[in-house]
Design a protein around this motif. Structure first.
Motif, short mmCIF file in Angstrom:
data_model
loop_
_atom_site.label_atom_id
_atom_site.label_comp_id
_atom_site.label_asym_id
_atom_site.label_seq_id
_atom_site.Cartn_x
_atom_site.Cartn_y
_atom_site.Cartn_z
N ASN A 1 0.85 -1.19 0.00
CA ASN A 1 0.00 0.00 0.00
C ASN A 1 0.89 1.24 0.00
O ASN A 1 1.71 1.42 0.90
N LYS B 1 1.00 3.42 3.24
CA LYS B 1 1.34 2.82 4.54
C LYS B 1 2.83 2.81 4.81
O LYS B 1 3.65 2.69 3.91
N TYR C 1 5.61 0.59 6.66
CA TYR C 1 5.76 -0.80 7.09
C TYR C 1 6.98 -0.97 8.00
O TYR C 1 7.99 -0.28 7.84
N TRP D 1 8.71 2.24 3.13
CA TRP D 1 7.55 2.77 2.41
C TRP D 1 7.85 2.81 0.91
O TRP D 1 9.01 2.79 0.49
#
Length: 254
Positions: free
Chosen positions: A207, A210, A212, A251
């Motif tokens: 995504n 998002k 991570y 990201w």
């Protein structure tokens, strides 16, 4: 459509606004980060409730500062601009005169700034002619040639060269060769062009909005390939993803 395809296929007008409208899904989509705002939905901000169209304008300002700032901040391989030219364009946008720019830069002369201004204007003329020529070519191309279009280059690409000269047909062939029907990766290719195709496909698992952790990245990559460490390393190396210094956050590179 791939995330970066929205950006590269956008019209000049859409790039100026920073977003595109997708009628099939009734969404306004940010060209810089793929954030979506559905028409008919109300989006709360700090002090206001905004409709989708106003919400994406607010988003671009708050997240990307402005379309000018985002585009100017892109790598030289996309803008063709040197750091000095980028600096001067910022002053030009502010409406500063050549004399005022000399004071801001603490060096040079008004004639030097005027020369740079002239060269950038010439660059603009050349760009307009080139865009028109390419548009005319596309109008005359046969449908079979159009099907052989090159895939979009991700904006985080570290070095754009012939490795990125990938057609849609090539991409489909590589994906069908290296990925099983269940979506898992059989082997990781050694050839550069094939690596890029595989990595770009894998990026679709994440995504773009998002942040991570490394553990989350590993868990996702494990579902398609046992050597997840290699995949993770190449996602960073080829500019598909970024991470902070201690490796605790990852990201998608916008």
């Amino acid at each position: 459509m791939e995330r970066d395809s929205l950006f590269w296929n956008a019209s000049i007008e859409e790039l100026q606004k920073g977003y595109t409208y997708q009628s099939s899904s009734d969404e306004y989509i940010c060209l810089f980060c793929n954030r979506r705002f559905e028409d008919g939905v109300i989006y709360p901000t700090e002090n206001l409730l905004l409709e989708a169209k106003k919400a994406i304008v607010y988003h671009i300002k708050e997240t990307h500062r402005s379309t000018f700032d985002y585009l100017l901040g892109m790598d030289k391989k996309y803008t063709g601009l040197s750091e000095l030219q980028k600096e001067l364009l910022q002053y030009f946008k502010k409406g500063l005169s050549d004399k005022e720019i000399v004071k801001e830069t603490s060096g040079g002369s008004t004639s030097t700034i005027r020369n740079h201004r002239f060269k950038l204007k010439e660059k603009e003329k050349q760009a307009r002619i080139f865009l028109t020529i390419m548009s005319l070519i596309q109008e005359e191309e046969a449908p079979t040639i159009r099907q052989d279009e090159f895939i979009s280059i991700h904006k985080g690409a570290k070095m754009v060269d012939d490795r990125y000269a990938i057609t849609k047909e090539e991409k489909d062939k590589v994906l069908s060769t290296y990925f099983h029907k269940d979506g898992t990766l059989g082997t990781f290719p050694s050839k550069e062009k094939r690596k890029i195709i595989v990595l770009q496909h894998i990026l679709g698992l994440f995504n773009g909005e998002k942040i991570y952790t490394e553990k989350e990245i590993n868990e996702i990559l494990k579902t398609i390939y046992s050597d997840f460490v290699t995949i993770r390393r190449y996602l960073i190396e080829y500019g598909f993803m970024e991470r902070n210094k201690d490796g605790s956050e990852y990201w998608i590179k916008q």
